[in-house]
Each structure stands twice: as structure tokens, then as C-alpha cells.
Design a protein around this motif. Structure first.
Motif, mmCIF file in Angstrom:
data_model
loop_
_atom_site.group_PDB
_atom_site.id
_atom_site.type_symbol
_atom_site.label_atom_id
_atom_site.label_comp_id
_atom_site.label_asym_id
_atom_site.label_seq_id
_atom_site.Cartn_x
_atom_site.Cartn_y
_atom_site.Cartn_z
ATOM 1 N N ILE A 79 0.840 -1.200 0.000
ATOM 2 C CA ILE A 79 0.000 0.000 0.000
ATOM 3 C C ILE A 79 0.877 1.253 0.000
ATOM 4 O O ILE A 79 0.611 2.230 -0.720
ATOM 5 N N ALA A 80 1.947 1.228 0.798
ATOM 6 C CA ALA A 80 2.861 2.368 0.834
ATOM 7 C C ALA A 80 3.582 2.533 -0.504
ATOM 8 O O ALA A 80 3.772 3.659 -0.982
ATOM 9 N N LEU A 81 3.994 1.427 -1.139
ATOM 10 C CA LEU A 81 4.629 1.514 -2.451
ATOM 11 C C LEU A 81 3.686 2.132 -3.472
ATOM 12 O O LEU A 81 4.106 2.937 -4.319
ATOM 13 N N ASP A 82 2.421 1.762 -3.415
ATOM 14 C CA ASP A 82 1.439 2.370 -4.324
ATOM 15 C C ASP A 82 1.325 3.872 -4.071
ATOM 16 O O ASP A 82 1.215 4.669 -5.013
ATOM 17 N N ALA A 83 1.354 4.266 -2.804
ATOM 18 C CA ALA A 83 1.279 5.689 -2.471
ATOM 19 C C ALA A 83 2.486 6.451 -3.014
ATOM 20 O O ALA A 83 2.347 7.567 -3.526
ATOM 21 N N ILE A 84 3.673 5.834 -2.921
ATOM 22 C CA ILE A 84 4.872 6.484 -3.459
ATOM 23 C C ILE A 84 4.742 6.664 -4.968
ATOM 24 O O ILE A 84 5.043 7.731 -5.524
ATOM 25 N N ALA A 85 4.266 5.610 -5.662
ATOM 26 C CA ALA A 85 4.141 5.660 -7.122
ATOM 27 C C ALA A 85 3.145 6.721 -7.570
ATOM 28 O O ALA A 85 3.277 7.282 -8.667
ATOM 29 N N GLU A 86 2.157 6.990 -6.734
ATOM 30 C CA GLU A 86 1.113 7.959 -7.109
ATOM 31 C C GLU A 86 1.514 9.403 -6.842
ATOM 32 O O GLU A 86 0.785 10.324 -7.207
ATOM 33 N N ARG A 87 2.675 9.623 -6.220
ATOM 34 C CA ARG A 87 3.070 10.974 -5.841
ATOM 35 C C ARG A 87 3.840 11.684 -6.948
ATOM 36 O O ARG A 87 4.796 12.408 -6.706
ATOM 37 N N SER A 88 3.449 11.514 -8.177
ATOM 38 C CA SER A 88 4.093 12.200 -9.305
ATOM 39 C C SER A 88 3.646 13.667 -9.310
ATOM 40 O O SER A 88 2.473 13.952 -9.064
ATOM 41 N N PRO A 89 4.577 14.628 -9.588
ATOM 42 C CA PRO A 89 5.950 14.421 -10.047
ATOM 43 C C PRO A 89 6.979 14.362 -8.921
ATOM 44 O O PRO A 89 8.177 14.375 -9.188
ATOM 45 N N ARG A 90 6.558 14.322 -7.670
ATOM 46 C CA ARG A 90 7.483 14.324 -6.536
ATOM 47 C C ARG A 90 7.879 12.914 -6.117
ATOM 48 O O ARG A 90 8.287 12.688 -4.989
ATOM 49 N N SER A 91 7.739 11.987 -7.028
ATOM 50 C CA SER A 91 8.031 10.597 -6.680
ATOM 51 C C SER A 91 9.483 10.437 -6.282
ATOM 52 O O SER A 91 10.382 11.090 -6.818
ATOM 53 N N CYS A 92 9.745 9.556 -5.353
ATOM 54 C CA CYS A 92 11.096 9.307 -4.851
ATOM 55 C C CYS A 92 11.813 8.301 -5.752
ATOM 56 O O CYS A 92 11.197 7.560 -6.501
ATOM 57 N N SER A 93 13.128 8.300 -5.657
ATOM 58 C CA SER A 93 13.934 7.433 -6.514
ATOM 59 C C SER A 93 14.275 6.101 -5.864
ATOM 60 O O SER A 93 14.520 5.116 -6.553
ATOM 61 N N HIS A 94 14.319 6.057 -4.516
ATOM 62 C CA HIS A 94 14.704 4.860 -3.789
ATOM 63 C C HIS A 94 13.811 4.712 -2.562
ATOM 64 O O HIS A 94 13.212 5.685 -2.097
ATOM 65 N N VAL A 95 13.762 3.488 -2.041
ATOM 66 C CA VAL A 95 12.924 3.234 -0.874
ATOM 67 C C VAL A 95 13.689 2.406 0.156
ATOM 68 O O VAL A 95 14.437 1.491 -0.193
#
Length: 273
Positions: A79-95
Motif C-alpha cells: 500500500i505504501a509503495l502504491d502511495a509512493i508511485a502515485e506521488r508524481s511528479p514528486r516521486s522518490c527514486s529509492h525506498v
């Protein structure tokens, strides 16, 4: 498109359920960092101990948070990975997955880590040492093994691994594995053929007592299934590895000082970078 096209920014994922003290310990570790080039994602599984209220009262501290029932630790990570992917254009590069109670090794961990991520934009996985708290409160270094020995199991703690996020939604944790989905996730990343980079530092202070330590037999069974499915390992080879894992666990439980002498080293030597 390679990872070089994206600026280096770390997403730190914290999964929690009914562990407000652990969440606060993780939060204190993040707040102590000498760099703020990260975003905090908190997935709470619908806690009833005040965790949800605390998150609501401090929502500005997290880039994203959620408090709702889930299907367990790895579902919350998905669920958290999906949230990261949806945060465009501020998406992070690493987790980095840093669960409630886990802490970064010291206040300069991210200051040391982020330049290494930038130097190796195409690496799919970074991994370093972990600190474990031994009886009596002493911190000892648990050295990471080489990723080339992944056949034997996790080569360092999951909390000491950093994964490069794909440009599009990538892998997810396999919910069939309640204890070893992180092992399957890591093997899947390695099978993609992307470089894996050994970090010259300790990444985390591991909070022990989790489910994998409470039920190691189940973890070994799940690892055997994963090795068969992802690596094509046969029954005899799997049985041999299971026996080696059982031997290591028995040694740790019955002669802890001998295990510690073999597996741990002094804290002072590891923190040099």
C-alpha cells in the motif's frame, strides 16, 4: 530510462500497528538526521493504541500516512509503495523500509547514504550492515554477507537494504509469504540483472522480537518455496540449506556467545565510512 534521469530522494516506509512507542523511536531517528532529503510514508494497520490519533495530530511530518485495516505487514508495504508511485511528479527514486521500532544507525546515516545512491544510478539494490542490540544493551554489528550468497537467505536485515524504485509501478511483496516475502522481493530485484551495491556503513539498528524470530521454522519453509519458485532449487538442495539454517539458529539459541563471536563484530569498526 535509467535511474540517472531522476533526482535522488529517499522514501522511508514505516509500517506500524499498535506500537506507538516504536513509531516514536523511528520518528526520533529520522528527525535526528543531518539531511532532510527523504520523505516519510507511514502505513498504520488501524491501531487502537493512540497511533492513529498521533498520526492525525502530526500529519505534517509525513509525506503520506494512512490508518486502516490491512492484510498484514507486507500488504501495508505494498500500500505504501502504491502511495509512493502515485506521488508524481514528486516521486522518490529509492525506498528504505524502516518499521516501527527500527532506527537508523546514527544521525549521519542518510548523509553518508544518499551520495552513494547518486553515484550508482543504475544499481537496483544497495545493502549494508545492521546493528543489533544484544542482551545487556550492547550494540554489535551484524555484517552483511555478499548478495551473491542470496541462495542461503537474506544476506542482511531488510531494514539495511535500499531498493531503486522503477519508473513505472514495479514489484510488490508476495502476500502468500507471511514471513519471507522480503526475501522473495529481494530475489526478484536481483533476478532483474541490475547491479547490487555493497554499502560501506551500518544502515539500521534492528528492533528484534519480530514474527520471523518468533516462528523461524515457518520462515525456513517459506524460503524453501521461494528458492524453488524463483531459483529452481530442487528438494535435496533445499533440504541441505534448511539444515544449515536450523544449525545456525540452534547455535544462536544454545550457545549465544559462540554465535555472537562468529556473526557479530564491534560497533566502532562498522560505523566508519
Amino acid at each position: 530510462m535509467t535511474g540517472a534521469a531522476r533526482p535522488v530522494r529517499l522514501a522511508v516506509v514505516t509500517v506500524v500497528r499498535d506500537d506507538l512507542p516504536g513509531l516514536l523511536a523511528t520518528r526520533a531517528s529520522l528527525r535526528a538526521q543531518t539531511t532532510a532529503a527523504f520523505e516519510w510514508f507511514v502505513a498504520d494497520g488501524g491501531s487502537s493504541d493512540g497511533t492513529a490519533r498521533w498520526l492525525a495530530d502530526h500529519q505534517d511530518e509525513a509525506a503520506w500516512w494512512r490508518s486502516a485495516p490491512d492484510r498484514g505487514l507486507y500488504d501495508a508495504m505494498n500500500i505504501a509503495l502504491d502511495a509512493i508511485a502515485e506521488r508524481s511528479p514528486r516521486s522518490c527514486s529509492h525506498v528504505l523500509f524502516l518499521n516501527a521500532g527500527d532506527r537508523l544507525a546514527d544521525e549521519r546515516t542518510l548523509e553518508r547514504l544518499l551520495p552513494i545512491l547518486a553515484e550508482h544510478p543504475d544499481a537496483g539494490l544497495f545493502y549494508g550492515d545492521a546493528l543489533e542490540e544484544l542482551p545487556g544493551g550492547r550494540l554489535a554489528v551484524k555484517r552483511a554477507r555478499s548478495h551473491r550468497r542470496a541462495l542461503l537467505g537474506m544476506f542482511t536485515h531488510h531494514q539495511a537494504m535500499v531498493y531503486r524504485l522503477a519508473e513505472s509501478p514495479g514489484g510488490r511483496f508476495d502476500l502468500r509469504h507471511g514471513l519471507a516475502a522480503d526475501y522473495a522481493f529481494t530475489l526478484t530485484v536481483l533476478k532483474q540483472g541490475l547491479p547490487a551495491q555493497r554499502l560501506p556503513l551500518s544502515v539500521c539498528i534492528f528492533a528484534g522480537g519480530g514474527r520471523a524470530q518468533q516462528d523461524p521454522a515457518r520462515g525456513r519453509r517459506e524460503q524453501a518455496i521461494i528458492r524453488r519458485e524463483l531459483l529452481g532449487l530442487g528438494r535435496t538442495a533445499n533440504a541441505t540449506l534448511w539444515g544449515l539454517q536450523w544449525l545456525a539458529l540452534t547455535l544462536r539459541q544454545t550457545i549465544p556467545w559462540l554465535y555472537a563471536k562468529y556473526r557479530f563484530s564491534s560497533n566502532e569498526r562498522s560505523l566508519l565510512s
